[in-house]
Motif scaffolding. Structure first.
Motif, PDB file in Angstrom:
ATOM      1  N   LEU A 100       0.846  -1.145   0.016  1.00 56.85           N
ATOM      2  CA  LEU A 100      -0.243   0.095  -0.129  1.00 56.85           C
ATOM      3  C   LEU A 100       0.823   1.356   0.053  1.00 56.85           C
ATOM      4  N   LYS A 101       1.986   1.342   0.709  1.00 60.09           N
ATOM      5  CA  LYS A 101       2.732   2.261   0.933  1.00 60.09           C
ATOM      6  C   LYS A 101       3.523   2.616  -0.606  1.00 60.09           C
ATOM      7  N   LYS A 102       3.891   1.559  -1.010  1.00 62.41           N
ATOM      8  CA  LYS A 102       4.583   1.502  -2.313  1.00 62.41           C
ATOM      9  C   LYS A 102       3.695   2.074  -3.450  1.00 62.41           C
ATOM     10  N   PHE A 103       2.488   1.555  -3.552  1.00 66.55           N
ATOM     11  CA  PHE A 103       1.587   2.081  -4.464  1.00 66.55           C
ATOM     12  C   PHE A 103       1.214   3.646  -4.402  1.00 66.55           C
ATOM     13  N   ALA A 104       0.914   3.983  -2.900  1.00 64.55           N
ATOM     14  CA  ALA A 104       0.492   5.295  -2.762  1.00 64.55           C
ATOM     15  C   ALA A 104       1.526   6.428  -2.965  1.00 64.55           C
ATOM     16  N   THR A 105       2.867   5.917  -2.974  1.00 63.25           N
ATOM     17  CA  THR A 105       3.912   7.006  -3.058  1.00 63.25           C
ATOM     18  C   THR A 105       3.984   7.544  -4.752  1.00 63.25           C
ATOM     19  N   GLY A 106       3.391   6.521  -5.527  1.00 63.37           N
ATOM     20  CA  GLY A 106       3.459   6.579  -7.077  1.00 63.37           C
ATOM     21  C   GLY A 106       4.574   6.287  -7.838  1.00 63.37           C
ATOM     22  N   GLY A 107       4.868   6.724  -9.022  1.00 61.38           N
ATOM     23  CA  GLY A 107       5.964   6.093  -9.719  1.00 61.38           C
ATOM     24  C   GLY A 107       5.565   4.866 -10.409  1.00 61.38           C
ATOM     25  N   SER A 108       6.617   4.273 -11.214  1.00 61.37           N
ATOM     26  CA  SER A 108       6.182   3.339 -12.319  1.00 61.37           C
ATOM     27  C   SER A 108       5.736   1.999 -11.272  1.00 61.37           C
ATOM     28  N   GLN A 109       4.894   1.179 -11.922  1.00 67.49           N
ATOM     29  CA  GLN A 109       4.647   0.016 -11.210  1.00 67.49           C
ATOM     30  C   GLN A 109       4.274  -0.759 -12.350  1.00 67.49           C
ATOM     31  N   ILE A 110       4.411  -2.348 -12.109  1.00 68.99           N
ATOM     32  CA  ILE A 110       3.924  -3.551 -13.024  1.00 68.99           C
ATOM     33  C   ILE A 110       2.694  -3.894 -12.958  1.00 68.99           C
ATOM     34  N   MET A 111       2.102  -3.711 -14.048  1.00 69.45           N
ATOM     35  CA  MET A 111       0.731  -4.227 -14.122  1.00 69.45           C
ATOM     36  C   MET A 111       0.848  -5.794 -14.796  1.00 69.45           C
ATOM     37  N   LYS A 112      -0.033  -6.469 -13.767  1.00 69.38           N
ATOM     38  CA  LYS A 112      -0.068  -7.890 -14.083  1.00 69.38           C
ATOM     39  C   LYS A 112      -1.541  -8.511 -14.213  1.00 69.38           C
ATOM     40  N   THR A 113      -1.678  -8.924 -15.758  1.00 70.01           N
ATOM     41  CA  THR A 113      -3.172  -9.105 -16.173  1.00 70.01           C
ATOM     42  C   THR A 113      -2.736 -10.628 -16.486  1.00 70.01           C
ATOM     43  N   LYS A 114      -3.898 -11.614 -16.194  1.00 70.29           N
ATOM     44  CA  LYS A 114      -4.213 -12.905 -16.248  1.00 70.29           C
ATOM     45  C   LYS A 114      -3.880 -13.275 -17.917  1.00 70.29           C
ATOM     46  N   PHE A 115      -3.106 -14.195 -18.265  1.00 77.04           N
ATOM     47  CA  PHE A 115      -2.604 -14.604 -19.403  1.00 77.04           C
ATOM     48  C   PHE A 115      -2.163 -13.502 -20.552  1.00 77.04           C
ATOM     49  N   LYS A 116      -1.504 -12.612 -19.891  1.00 70.65           N
ATOM     50  CA  LYS A 116      -0.804 -11.448 -20.564  1.00 70.65           C
ATOM     51  C   LYS A 116       0.384 -10.997 -20.180  1.00 70.65           C
ATOM     52  N   THR A 117       1.423 -10.488 -20.653  1.00 73.13           N
ATOM     53  CA  THR A 117       2.676 -10.458 -20.384  1.00 73.13           C
ATOM     54  C   THR A 117       2.760  -9.295 -19.603  1.00 73.13           C
ATOM     55  N   PRO A 118       3.190  -9.114 -18.215  1.00 76.05           N
ATOM     56  CA  PRO A 118       3.295  -8.123 -17.227  1.00 76.05           C
ATOM     57  C   PRO A 118       3.727  -6.574 -18.158  1.00 76.05           C
ATOM     58  N   THR A 119       3.190  -5.532 -17.689  1.00 76.99           N
ATOM     59  CA  THR A 119       3.770  -4.458 -18.493  1.00 76.99           C
ATOM     60  C   THR A 119       3.911  -3.061 -17.342  1.00 76.99           C
ATOM     61  N   LYS A 120       4.882  -2.483 -17.459  1.00 79.52           N
ATOM     62  CA  LYS A 120       5.380  -1.330 -16.350  1.00 79.52           C
ATOM     63  C   LYS A 120       4.176   0.049 -17.180  1.00 79.52           C
ATOM     64  N   ILE A 121       3.703   0.563 -16.109  1.00 82.45           N
ATOM     65  CA  ILE A 121       2.993   1.651 -16.315  1.00 82.45           C
ATOM     66  C   ILE A 121       3.199   2.775 -15.399  1.00 82.45           C
ATOM     67  N   ASP A 122       2.943   3.966 -15.590  1.00 79.73           N
ATOM     68  CA  ASP A 122       2.673   5.135 -14.580  1.00 79.73           C
ATOM     69  C   ASP A 122       1.795   4.997 -13.604  1.00 79.73           C
ATOM     70  N   CYS A 123       1.860   5.056 -12.459  1.00 80.56           N
ATOM     71  CA  CYS A 123       0.834   4.643 -11.427  1.00 80.56           C
ATOM     72  C   CYS A 123       0.551   5.957 -10.369  1.00 80.56           C
ATOM     73  N   TYR A 124      -0.559   6.381 -10.443  1.00 83.90           N
ATOM     74  CA  TYR A 124      -0.977   7.577  -9.738  1.00 83.90           C
ATOM     75  C   TYR A 124      -2.321   7.294  -8.800  1.00 83.90           C
ATOM     76  N   LEU A 125      -1.943   6.160  -8.028  1.00 88.83           N
ATOM     77  CA  LEU A 125      -3.082   5.666  -7.088  1.00 88.83           C
ATOM     78  C   LEU A 125      -3.357   6.710  -5.962  1.00 88.83           C
ATOM     79  N   LYS A 126      -4.488   6.671  -5.681  1.00 88.04           N
ATOM     80  CA  LYS A 126      -4.856   7.290  -4.264  1.00 88.04           C
ATOM     81  C   LYS A 126      -5.957   6.644  -3.322  1.00 88.04           C
ATOM     82  N   PHE A 127      -5.573   6.371  -2.306  1.00 87.62           N
ATOM     83  CA  PHE A 127      -6.491   5.291  -1.629  1.00 87.62           C
ATOM     84  C   PHE A 127      -7.361   5.941  -0.633  1.00 87.62           C
ATOM     85  N   ILE A 128      -8.325   5.458  -0.413  1.00 89.38           N
ATOM     86  CA  ILE A 128      -9.301   5.796   0.650  1.00 89.38           C
ATOM     87  C   ILE A 128      -9.860   4.418   1.394  1.00 89.38           C
TER      88      ILE A 128
END
Length: 336
Positions: A100-128
Motif C-alpha cells: 500500500l505504501k509503495k502504491f501510494a507513493t506513485g511512480g512506475s508499477q508493474i501491471m499484471k493481467t492474467k494470460f498477458k505479459t506484465p507491463t510497466k505503467i505510470d501509477c497515480y493511485l490515491k487510496f481511501i
C-alpha cells in the motif's frame, strides 16, 4: 449543499479545508501523490457513504478493492485507476501495508493481467479506506507521513437519500474548486503537512502496532519517571533494561537495538568518543569511575527524556504540577 454536509460531518475543523485541498489536487493535478485517507468509526457514522461519494466524484476512474488485492498476483483491475477505495471489512498489515505504501507513493508499477505479459505503467493511485476498526485498521509506523486517519463520529440524524442528492451536485462542486477555491499551499511530497496526520486515533494505531518490547520500554520508563519525580532523563544499556524488566522474555541486545531504532527512531551512544552524554553518565556515579563496571564502560547507551516517554504513552495523563502561586484575583475572592 449535501456534499458540504457530508464532508463537514466526516472532516471537522481544519480537516474540512484539508479534504477540499485533497480533492482539488486530485482533480487539477491528478499525477501528484496524496496521503492515504483512513476513515474509522463505529456503525452509522457515514464514513462509507463519504468514501462512496469521493469514488463517484472520479468515476469511472475509481474502484473498490479488498486489502488482499494489494498483494494479489493480478492487479490490472485497479492499478490504472486514480481513486481506490478499500472495503471496510479489511484490515491492512504486513505485506499488504508495504505494498500500500509503495502504491501510494506513485511512480512506475508493474501491471499484471492474467494470460498477458506484465507491463510497466505510470501509477497515480490515491487510496481511501473505511473501517469499523478504530485502532487496528492499519499497522502504522512511529513516523507517520503517508496516512491521514480521521475518526468519524456517529450521525445525529440520517438522511437516507443524501448520497444520491450529493452525487447530482458533483459538477457544481468541481466548478467551485477550480474557479473559486484557494487550496492549502503544498507542504510536502504528498502536498499536505505530515504533522497534521498525527491525530489521536493515528497515535492509538501506532501504539497498537508496537511490538511487546517497545511497549515494555514505554511502560517501565513511565513508571520510573513517576517514581522518581526529580528525574527528567534516563540513560541505560540494552542489557541493563533486559536484566531489569525482560528476564522472562526472549529478548537480546541486538533485538532490542533493532526495535528501538525501527519503532522509536532512537540511536545508541558509545561510552567513549562521540557520546554527547559521556560526562553526564560519569557524573551519575559521583565521579567514582572505578565503580563503573567494565561492562558499563563498553556498552552503548540509550537516552530518553521524561517528556518523550510521556508523549509516547497514549493512554497516560502526566501528573499535573502543584500550584505554587496564588493570583490577586484568587486572593480577592478568598477574602470577599
Amino acid at each position: 449543499d449535501n456534499i458540504q454536509k457530508m464532508l463537514q460531518h466526516v472532516f471537522k475543523g481544519e480537516n474540512f479545508n484539508m479534504i477540499l485541498t485533497y480533492l482539488y489536487v486530485a482533480y487539477c493535478h491528478p499525477k501528484h501523490p496524496l496521503p492515504v485517507i483512513g476513515l474509522v468509526g463505529g456503525k452509522n457514522t457515514g464514513k462509507t457513504k463519504c468514501m462512496e461519494l469521493i469514488l463517484n466524484m472520479f468515476s469511472p476512474n475509481s474502484t473498490v478493492i479488498d486489502s488482499e488485492d494489494l498483494t494479489s498476483q493480478f492487479n490490472n483491475h485497479f492499478l490504472n485507476k486514480l481513486i481506490v477505495g478499500i472495503d471496510e471489512k479489511s484490515t491492512v498489515g504486513g505485506n499488504e501495508m508495504e505494498r500500500l505504501k509503495k502504491f501510494a507513493t506513485g511512480g512506475s508499477q508493474i501491471m499484471k493481467t492474467k494470460f498477458k505479459t506484465p507491463t510497466k505503467i505510470d501509477c497515480y493511485l490515491k487510496f481511501i479506506m473505511a473501517s469499523n476498526e478504530t485502532e487496528d485498521m492499519l499497522k502504522l509506523e512511529t513516523e507517520n507521513t503517508r496516512f491521514w486517519i480521521v475518526e468519524v463520529q456517529k450521525l445525529k440524524s440520517d438522511d437516507f437519500d443524501i448520497l444520491e442528492k450529493a452525487i447530482k451536485e458533483i459538477p457544481a462542486f468541481f466548478y467551485y474548486l477550480v474557479n473559486d477555491y484557494t487550496p492549502i499551499e503544498r507542504a510536502s511530497r504528498l502536498w499536505l503537512d505530515p504533522k497534521t496526520f498525527q491525530t489521536e486515533v493515528a497515535k492509538r494505531m501506532q501504539a497498537n502496532a508496537r511490538p511487546q518490547l517497545i511497549n515494555a520500554v514505554i511502560e517501565n520508563l513511565t513508571n520510573y519517571f513517576l517514581e522518581n519525580e526529580s528525574k527528567h532523563e534516563v540513560y541505560f544499556t540494552a542489557d541493563q533494561f533486559i536484566s531489569a524488566f525482560g528476564r522472562n522474555e526472549r529478548w537480546n541486545s541486538s533485538w532490542f537495538a533493532k526495535d528501538i531504532k525501527k519503532h522509536l527512531d532512537k540511536k545508541s551512544y558509545a561510552k567513549r568518543g562521540n557520546n554527547p552524554f559521556h560526562d553526564i553518565i560519569i557524573a551519575s556515579y559521583s565521579g567514582n569511575t572505578a565503580s563503573v563496571s567494565n561492562d558499563i564502560k563498553q556498552r552503548r547507551y540509550y537516552h530518553f527524556t521524561k517528556q518523550e516517554i510521556y508523549d509516547l504513552n497514549v493512554d497516560f495523563e502526566p501528573p499535573t504540577q502543584e500550584k505554587t502561586e496564588i493570583t490577586n484575583k484568587e486572593i480577592e475572592e478568598l477574602f470577599n
